[in-house]
Design a protein around this motif. Structure first.
Motif, PDB file in Angstrom:
ATOM      1  N   PHE A 177      -1.508 -11.982  -3.833  1.00 47.62           N
ATOM      2  CA  PHE A 177      -0.145 -12.146  -3.342  1.00 47.62           C
ATOM      3  C   PHE A 177      -0.096 -13.467  -2.593  1.00 47.62           C
ATOM      4  N   LEU A 218      -5.010  -7.894  -2.506  1.00 48.23           N
ATOM      5  CA  LEU A 218      -4.684  -6.514  -2.198  1.00 48.23           C
ATOM      6  C   LEU A 218      -5.266  -5.577  -3.247  1.00 48.23           C
ATOM      7  N   VAL A 250      -4.139  -2.030  -4.953  1.00 46.49           N
ATOM      8  CA  VAL A 250      -2.960  -1.157  -5.023  1.00 46.49           C
ATOM      9  C   VAL A 250      -3.260   0.093  -5.851  1.00 46.49           C
ATOM     10  N   PHE A 251      -2.652   1.190  -5.434  1.00 48.09           N
ATOM     11  CA  PHE A 251      -2.733   2.447  -6.187  1.00 48.09           C
ATOM     12  C   PHE A 251      -1.314   2.955  -6.368  1.00 48.09           C
ATOM     13  N   HIS A 252      -1.011   3.395  -7.562  1.00 42.96           N
ATOM     14  CA  HIS A 252       0.315   3.956  -7.790  1.00 42.96           C
ATOM     15  C   HIS A 252       0.150   5.257  -8.557  1.00 42.96           C
ATOM     16  N   GLU A 257       2.393   5.602  -3.271  1.00 40.82           N
ATOM     17  CA  GLU A 257       1.841   4.263  -3.386  1.00 40.82           C
ATOM     18  C   GLU A 257       0.941   3.955  -2.200  1.00 40.82           C
ATOM     19  N   ARG A 258      -0.168   3.304  -2.506  1.00 37.51           N
ATOM     20  CA  ARG A 258      -1.068   2.919  -1.417  1.00 37.51           C
ATOM     21  C   ARG A 258      -1.446   1.463  -1.610  1.00 37.51           C
ATOM     22  N   VAL A 259      -1.302   0.700  -0.569  1.00 38.83           N
ATOM     23  CA  VAL A 259      -1.633  -0.728  -0.613  1.00 38.83           C
ATOM     24  C   VAL A 259      -2.641  -1.023   0.483  1.00 38.83           C
ATOM     25  N   TYR A 284      -4.771  -4.258   2.122  1.00 35.14           N
ATOM     26  CA  TYR A 284      -5.053  -5.685   2.146  1.00 35.14           C
ATOM     27  C   TYR A 284      -6.554  -5.881   2.196  1.00 35.14           C
ATOM     28  N   ARG A 334      -5.073  -4.120   6.835  1.00 31.84           N
ATOM     29  CA  ARG A 334      -3.765  -3.468   6.845  1.00 31.84           C
ATOM     30  C   ARG A 334      -3.718  -2.515   5.674  1.00 31.84           C
ATOM     31  N   GLU A 335      -2.997  -1.462   5.851  1.00 25.99           N
ATOM     32  CA  GLU A 335      -2.929  -0.463   4.803  1.00 25.99           C
ATOM     33  C   GLU A 335      -1.626   0.294   4.947  1.00 25.99           C
ATOM     34  N   LEU A 336      -1.006   0.614   3.841  1.00 28.77           N
ATOM     35  CA  LEU A 336       0.166   1.480   3.941  1.00 28.77           C
ATOM     36  C   LEU A 336       0.191   2.468   2.793  1.00 28.77           C
ATOM     37  N   SER A 347       2.940   5.099   0.929  1.00 36.76           N
ATOM     38  CA  SER A 347       4.346   5.461   0.837  1.00 36.76           C
ATOM     39  C   SER A 347       4.495   6.698  -0.039  1.00 36.76           C
ATOM     40  N   ARG A 407      -0.385   2.648   7.885  1.00 37.68           N
ATOM     41  CA  ARG A 407       1.021   2.956   8.104  1.00 37.68           C
ATOM     42  C   ARG A 407       1.505   3.901   7.012  1.00 37.68           C
ATOM     43  N   ILE A 456       4.697   5.702   5.178  1.00 41.85           N
ATOM     44  CA  ILE A 456       6.133   5.576   4.989  1.00 41.85           C
ATOM     45  C   ILE A 456       6.610   6.818   4.257  1.00 41.85           C
TER      46      ILE A 456
END
Lengths: 234, 343
Positions: B87, B96, B98-100, B109-111, B113, B119-121, B123, B234, B236
């Protein structure tokens, strides 16, 4: 090696090294000639400086200390240096301060370029890198000859680790206040943005990105955006 | 709420697709000479396999933009995948993971860095809740006016092929028809339609942001892969994200093609989300302290935030327009925020 101008070949090799594409052979050639030819070293030094400016590296704070360090190292090595005759030591004495002066002047030019660009209204197209190199590099190139006389001890002079792409994340967004008539651009920009403001911006950018994740067809791109500046965005 | 969630998920996606294709006749065949304001980014300067030409026969299905955008909508919502992504935004390069995944009809979704600060989020729930907002009923009114003018927001052009993450992709350019949005280059995986590269392009063809896979894995995602790797990841919850709350705020000016897709009530104000199907911007109107009475913009990569103030009946509100849009657009939008008359 027998055809073509010797100097051209060296320059070519130097460019290749700069781009990280030098072959083993070219490297050897440069190492061999680098110590003998001041011109080559000088050129290398200028390339590095120009590249730094173009990469928007902050030349200002870093370089003077670095230059002093190098100067000190050269001082220490001087007795071993067979090439530095009378002219070399003369350059050592006379050359160092212009070197420093040139650097800091270049750095000031570069810094000014940032400031000027930040003040411009058309903010979606700022190209500090380009502008920086325009303002900073030619000047450096023109005035750089002095210092490099002293950098006799190659190969060490060739070893400059120069990462080409920064992989550092910037948390805070770049702030540009609306220009107010009568207020000089510089004064507006110099103010450090209030922490409260940065927090607000981080918060709204993250909220926006999270929301964008499911109204657009961009897949997970918005989620990639949603994580910048997260530390501040609580 | 529960009722809306039972809608099939790809309904939302197909609505977005319809948004994208407001003028179905606008296809590669009509492409003008490539002298438009948007010049090709370097990535698109590669040999083009399918050069649009004049007077060609109706193409095979795989040569139509609709086909690929349809495939894109389906893939983005329904496909399970993971991968490594770069990115890039304005000189910064991040990597990054990514998992979808799709769980009970909802996207998870999991992202993570892999560079810079950890960092991680994660959703949950993206996708289904937006059906009500982008409903077929609202569509006719919204679009008839636009169709009447005979132009969609973007000009879609097939740009041939390119290899991304060891896979063949089809390049689609979405060239904005006005100066109120950014250009987009999408590389869609030939097999699945998943976007493997996406570039946002500003005026003068400047690349503002690039998101690109370096490795793609299409095998199903295990539950373990969706668990946070760090305690401070994080989370979401998007299940309520697309609710359309009441708001007293409205925009006096809205570029063609954008429509309001969500309204949320925040603790200190309202949040209005608008989209033209491809780009999204959000308008925040909040009652904040005087220290946030700021007028100006902040830029991070392709994202611009423009702050302004609006005063209604002696009360100051902070307006912030955030989005991947040109900053002049953001500024104009911020200036057009007003309270609905009579409220």
């Amino acid at each position: 090696m027998s055809h073509g101008s010797h100097q051209d070949r060296l320059n070519e090799s130097l460019s290749a090294l700069m781009d990280g594409e030098a072959t083993e052979l070219e490297l050897q050639r440069l190492l061999k000639h680098g110590s003998a030819e001041g011109d080559l070293a000088e050129r290398w030094s200028r390339y590095q400086l120009a590249a730094s400016v173009m990469r928007r590296e902050q030349v200002a704070p870093a370089m003077p200390g670095l230059a002093a360090g190098i100067a000190a190292a050269i001082e220490a090595e001087a007795p071993l240096d067979v090439h530095s005759g009378d002219s070399g030591s003369a350059a050592n004495d006379g050359g160092r301060s212009p070197w420093m002066r040139t650097l800091s002047r270049g750095a000031v030019a570069a810094t000014f370029a940032f400031a000027a660009i930040l003040g411009v209204q058309q903010l979606s197209q700022p190209q500090p890198g380009t502008a920086g190199s325009e303002v900073g590099a030619p000047q450096l190139a023109a005035e750089a000859p002095q210092p490099v006389q002293q950098s006799a001890p190659q190969p060490s002079g060739f070893y400059v680790p120069a990462p080409t792409t920064r992989s550092v994340s910037t948390g805070a967004p770049r702030l540009v206040p609306e220009r107010q008539p009568g207020v000089p651009v510089q004064t507006v920009i110099q103010q450090a943005p209030p922490a409260e403001l940065i927090r607000h911006l981080n918060r709204v950018m993250i909220q926006h990105s999270q929301q964008a994740g499911h109204v657009s067809t961009q897949g997970m791109v918005p989620f990639a955006r949603a994580t910048y500046g997260e530390q501040d965005g609580q | 709420m529960t009722g809306s969630r039972s809608f099939p998920q790809d309904k939302a996606n197909s609505m977005l697709l319809a948004l994208l294709l407001m003028a179905p006749g606008v296809l590669a065949q009509q492409e003008p000479a490539p002298t438009g304001p948007v010049t090709d980014p370097p990535a698109a300067a590669e040999p083009q396999l399918a050069v649009p030409g004049a007077g060609q026969e109706p193409r095979a299905q795989t040569d139509s933009v609709e086909y690929w955008l349809g495939k894109l909508s389906a893939a983005v919502g329904n496909l399970e995948y993971s991968g490594l992504v770069t990115f890039e935004h304005q000189g910064m390069l991040e990597t990054l993971q990514v998992f979808h995944a799709v769980r009970d009809g909802e996207q998870v979704e999991r992202v993570r860095y892999l560079s810079g600060e950890p960092r991680e989020l994660i959703s949950h729930g993206t996708g289904s809740a937006c059906n009500r907002v982008v409903s077929p009923l609202g569509r006719t009114n919204q679009w008839s006016s636009i169709d009447g003018q005979g132009s969609g927001s973007y000009h879609f052009i097939l740009r041939g092929g390119e290899r991304i993450a060891d896979r063949d992709t089809v390049v689609i350019e979405a060239r904005p028809r006005d100066q109120h949005r950014l250009g987009v280059f999408l590389n869609l995986d030939r097999e699945t339609g998943l976007p493997l590269k996406s570039i946002l392009v500003g005026a003068q063809g400047k690349v503002l942001e690039r998101y690109q896979f370096v490795q793609l894995d299409l095998s199903p995602i295990s539950d373990a892969d969706l668990q946070p790797g760090s305690a401070d990841a994080r989370r979401i919850d998007n299940r309520h994200a697309c609710e359309s709350a009441q708001t007293r705020w409205q925009l006096g000016w809205l570029p063609d093609g954008y429509q309001r897709v969500a309204v949320r009530t925040l603790a200190d104000g309202d949040m209005l989300v608008f989209s033209d199907g491809l780009s999204v911007f959000t308008v925040f109107v909040q009652r904040l302290g005087p220290e946030l009475e700021y007028k100006g913009r902040a830029i991070r990569g392709a994202t611009v935030a423009y702050m302004d103030r609006v005063q209604v009946e002696g009360t100051n509100y902070t307006v912030t327009v955030v989005g991947e849009i040109p900053d002049a657009t953001a500024q104009r939008l911020a200036g057009s925020v007003a309270m609905e008359p009579g409220s």
